[in-house]
Design a protein around this motif. Structure first.
Motif, PDB file in Angstrom:
ATOM      1  N   THR A  67      32.477 -17.523 -39.957  1.00 42.62           N
ATOM      2  CA  THR A  67      32.339 -18.446 -41.082  1.00 42.62           C
ATOM      3  C   THR A  67      30.882 -18.751 -41.388  1.00 42.62           C
ATOM      4  O   THR A  67      30.497 -18.877 -42.530  1.00 42.62           O
ATOM      5  N   ARG A  68      30.053 -18.853 -40.367  1.00 41.31           N
ATOM      6  CA  ARG A  68      28.644 -19.161 -40.564  1.00 41.31           C
ATOM      7  C   ARG A  68      27.924 -18.000 -41.239  1.00 41.31           C
ATOM      8  O   ARG A  68      27.009 -18.204 -42.022  1.00 41.31           O
ATOM      9  N   ASN A  69      28.324 -16.790 -40.923  1.00 43.01           N
ATOM     10  CA  ASN A  69      27.650 -15.608 -41.453  1.00 43.01           C
ATOM     11  C   ASN A  69      28.596 -14.727 -42.263  1.00 43.01           C
ATOM     12  O   ASN A  69      28.484 -13.506 -42.226  1.00 43.01           O
ATOM     13  N   ALA A  70      29.526 -15.338 -42.984  1.00 40.72           N
ATOM     14  CA  ALA A  70      30.463 -14.559 -43.788  1.00 40.72           C
ATOM     15  C   ALA A  70      29.690 -13.734 -44.813  1.00 40.72           C
ATOM     16  O   ALA A  70      28.706 -14.194 -45.390  1.00 40.72           O
ATOM     17  N   HIS A  71      30.123 -12.519 -45.020  1.00 44.92           N
ATOM     18  CA  HIS A  71      29.526 -11.578 -45.963  1.00 44.92           C
ATOM     19  C   HIS A  71      28.094 -11.200 -45.579  1.00 44.92           C
ATOM     20  O   HIS A  71      27.293 -10.831 -46.433  1.00 44.92           O
ATOM     21  N   MET A  72      27.781 -11.309 -44.282  1.00 46.73           N
ATOM     22  CA  MET A  72      26.466 -10.913 -43.780  1.00 46.73           C
ATOM     23  C   MET A  72      26.655 -10.015 -42.561  1.00 46.73           C
ATOM     24  O   MET A  72      27.601 -10.194 -41.807  1.00 46.73           O
ATOM     25  N   ASP A  73      25.765  -9.051 -42.397  1.00 46.40           N
ATOM     26  CA  ASP A  73      25.772  -8.199 -41.217  1.00 46.40           C
ATOM     27  C   ASP A  73      24.582  -8.563 -40.338  1.00 46.40           C
ATOM     28  O   ASP A  73      23.553  -9.035 -40.832  1.00 46.40           O
ATOM     29  N   ALA A  74      24.726  -8.310 -39.052  1.00 43.32           N
ATOM     30  CA  ALA A  74      23.599  -8.440 -38.138  1.00 43.32           C
ATOM     31  C   ALA A  74      22.657  -7.274 -38.389  1.00 43.32           C
ATOM     32  O   ALA A  74      23.096  -6.174 -38.707  1.00 43.32           O
ATOM     33  N   TYR A  75      21.358  -7.529 -38.259  1.00 40.49           N
ATOM     34  CA  TYR A  75      20.375  -6.457 -38.409  1.00 40.49           C
ATOM     35  C   TYR A  75      19.318  -6.577 -37.319  1.00 40.49           C
ATOM     36  O   TYR A  75      19.116  -7.643 -36.731  1.00 40.49           O
ATOM     37  N   ALA A  76      18.643  -5.494 -37.060  1.00 35.96           N
ATOM     38  CA  ALA A  76      17.458  -5.481 -36.204  1.00 35.96           C
ATOM     39  C   ALA A  76      16.456  -4.531 -36.838  1.00 35.96           C
ATOM     40  O   ALA A  76      16.819  -3.415 -37.233  1.00 35.96           O
ATOM     41  N   TRP A  77      15.218  -4.982 -36.960  1.00 37.91           N
ATOM     42  CA  TRP A  77      14.118  -4.172 -37.480  1.00 37.91           C
ATOM     43  C   TRP A  77      13.326  -3.726 -36.271  1.00 37.91           C
ATOM     44  O   TRP A  77      12.656  -4.532 -35.623  1.00 37.91           O
ATOM     45  N   SER A  78      13.420  -2.464 -35.925  1.00 41.47           N
ATOM     46  CA  SER A  78      12.853  -1.974 -34.669  1.00 41.47           C
ATOM     47  C   SER A  78      11.329  -1.911 -34.706  1.00 41.47           C
ATOM     48  O   SER A  78      10.710  -2.022 -35.773  1.00 41.47           O
ATOM     49  N   LYS A  79      10.735  -1.691 -33.535  1.00 41.34           N
ATOM     50  CA  LYS A  79       9.278  -1.551 -33.433  1.00 41.34           C
ATOM     51  C   LYS A  79       8.783  -0.396 -34.286  1.00 41.34           C
ATOM     52  O   LYS A  79       7.654  -0.409 -34.757  1.00 41.34           O
ATOM     53  N   GLU A  80       9.633   0.601 -34.505  1.00 44.82           N
ATOM     54  CA  GLU A  80       9.270   1.774 -35.303  1.00 44.82           C
ATOM     55  C   GLU A  80       9.571   1.567 -36.786  1.00 44.82           C
ATOM     56  O   GLU A  80       9.536   2.527 -37.563  1.00 44.82           O
ATOM     57  N   SER A  81       9.888   0.322 -37.187  1.00 45.34           N
ATOM     58  CA  SER A  81      10.216  -0.036 -38.576  1.00 45.34           C
ATOM     59  C   SER A  81      11.504   0.602 -39.068  1.00 45.34           C
ATOM     60  O   SER A  81      11.676   0.865 -40.252  1.00 45.34           O
ATOM     61  N   ILE A  82      12.434   0.850 -38.158  1.00 39.15           N
ATOM     62  CA  ILE A  82      13.757   1.345 -38.528  1.00 39.15           C
ATOM     63  C   ILE A  82      14.696   0.143 -38.572  1.00 39.15           C
ATOM     64  O   ILE A  82      14.660  -0.706 -37.682  1.00 39.15           O
ATOM     65  N   ILE A  83      15.528   0.065 -39.600  1.00 40.96           N
ATOM     66  CA  ILE A  83      16.483  -1.031 -39.738  1.00 40.96           C
ATOM     67  C   ILE A  83      17.853  -0.541 -39.300  1.00 40.96           C
ATOM     68  O   ILE A  83      18.350   0.483 -39.798  1.00 40.96           O
ATOM     69  N   PHE A  84      18.461  -1.261 -38.365  1.00 34.20           N
ATOM     70  CA  PHE A  84      19.830  -1.002 -37.934  1.00 34.20           C
ATOM     71  C   PHE A  84      20.675  -2.195 -38.355  1.00 34.20           C
ATOM     72  O   PHE A  84      20.203  -3.332 -38.350  1.00 34.20           O
ATOM     73  N   ALA A  85      21.933  -1.970 -38.693  1.00 38.51           N
ATOM     74  CA  ALA A  85      22.812  -3.068 -39.080  1.00 38.51           C
ATOM     75  C   ALA A  85      24.259  -2.729 -38.756  1.00 38.51           C
ATOM     76  O   ALA A  85      24.631  -1.560 -38.653  1.00 38.51           O
ATOM     77  N   ALA A  86      25.043  -3.790 -38.601  1.00 38.74           N
ATOM     78  CA  ALA A  86      26.482  -3.655 -38.354  1.00 38.74           C
ATOM     79  C   ALA A  86      27.099  -5.040 -38.419  1.00 38.74           C
ATOM     80  O   ALA A  86      26.403  -6.042 -38.216  1.00 38.74           O
ATOM     81  N   PRO A  87      28.396  -5.119 -38.658  1.00 44.83           N
ATOM     82  CA  PRO A  87      29.063  -6.415 -38.552  1.00 44.83           C
ATOM     83  C   PRO A  87      28.961  -6.919 -37.112  1.00 44.83           C
ATOM     84  O   PRO A  87      29.214  -6.165 -36.172  1.00 44.83           O
ATOM     85  N   HIS A  88      28.570  -8.163 -36.949  1.00 44.10           N
ATOM     86  CA  HIS A  88      28.430  -8.771 -35.614  1.00 44.10           C
ATOM     87  C   HIS A  88      29.817  -8.995 -35.032  1.00 44.10           C
ATOM     88  O   HIS A  88      30.720  -9.472 -35.710  1.00 44.10           O
TER      89      HIS A  88
END
Length: 197
Positions: A67-88
């Motif tokens: 409910t707090r993050n509805a319609h949002m995915d978790a992301y991480a911006w890596s040290k190499e500037s690569i963005i990863f994402a997925a539903p938490h």
């Protein structure tokens, strides 16, 4: 350490869940997307069984991260500037899943519709990125022309700040510790009042 067969047996036996990580070769596991800017949109790339990447405009509308993050995915911006994402997924897929727990430049949640970022925060219990790292990530996304004109930013921490515009995010500065609010000086009470003798 348990073998993969033992992990599968335990997972099938009850409610035991295992946090998933990208494999040592850097391959993408099921549900983790590689996100990249292209022609003013964020593109979500997934890997098929043959190891081929396919991409489409990134969209989190169907995400149900809570409910707090509805319609949002978790992301991480890596040290190499690569963005990863997925539903938490609590207990299974966390911010640390994207990089195997190694350091990142920023992490949190993002809302994206048709490749444009509508909302972004730094809400990661594992990494706890400070606000200036969210600002750096927002600058990167703005340079790639993938921020919506009305994008909103939420800063997590003490204190929380919500619904900042991009300009407000760039100008935001934390309160200096130890400063006290100024109070107006009370005027002196006149001595010539009748009740004062």
């Amino acid at each position: 350490a348990l073998s993969q067969e033992q992990l599968d047996t335990h997972a099938g036996a009850g409610n035991v869940r295992q946090v998933v990580y990208r494999d040592d070769a850097g391959g993408l596991v099921d549900k983790i997307m590689l996100i990249g800017p292209s022609c003013g949109q964020l593109i979500a790339y997934t890997m098929d069984k043959d190891g081929d990447l396919t991409g489409q405009p990134y969209d989190t509308t169907a995400s149900r991260a809570g409910t707090r993050n509805a319609h949002m995915d978790a992301y991480a911006w890596s040290k190499e500037s690569i963005i990863f994402a997925a539903p938490h997924e609590g207990g299974q897929l966390h911010h640390s899943s994207f990089t195997g727990g190694s350091k990142v430049r920023c992490a949190g949640f993002m809302q994206v519709v048709d490749g444009k970022v509508l909302r972004l925060d730094n809400d990661s219990g594992h990494y706890r990125p400070p606000p200036h790292l969210l600002r750096e990530f927002a600058k990167y996304l703005q340079a790639q022309n993938v921020l919506d004109a009305n994008a909103a930013f939420d800063l997590k921490g003490a204190p929380e700040v919500k619904n900042l515009t991009y300009a407000q995010l760039l100008a935001w500065k934390p309160a200096v510790p130890g400063t006290k609010p100024t109070h107006p000086v009370k005027p002196a009470v006149p001595t010539d009042r009748p009740w004062r003798k």
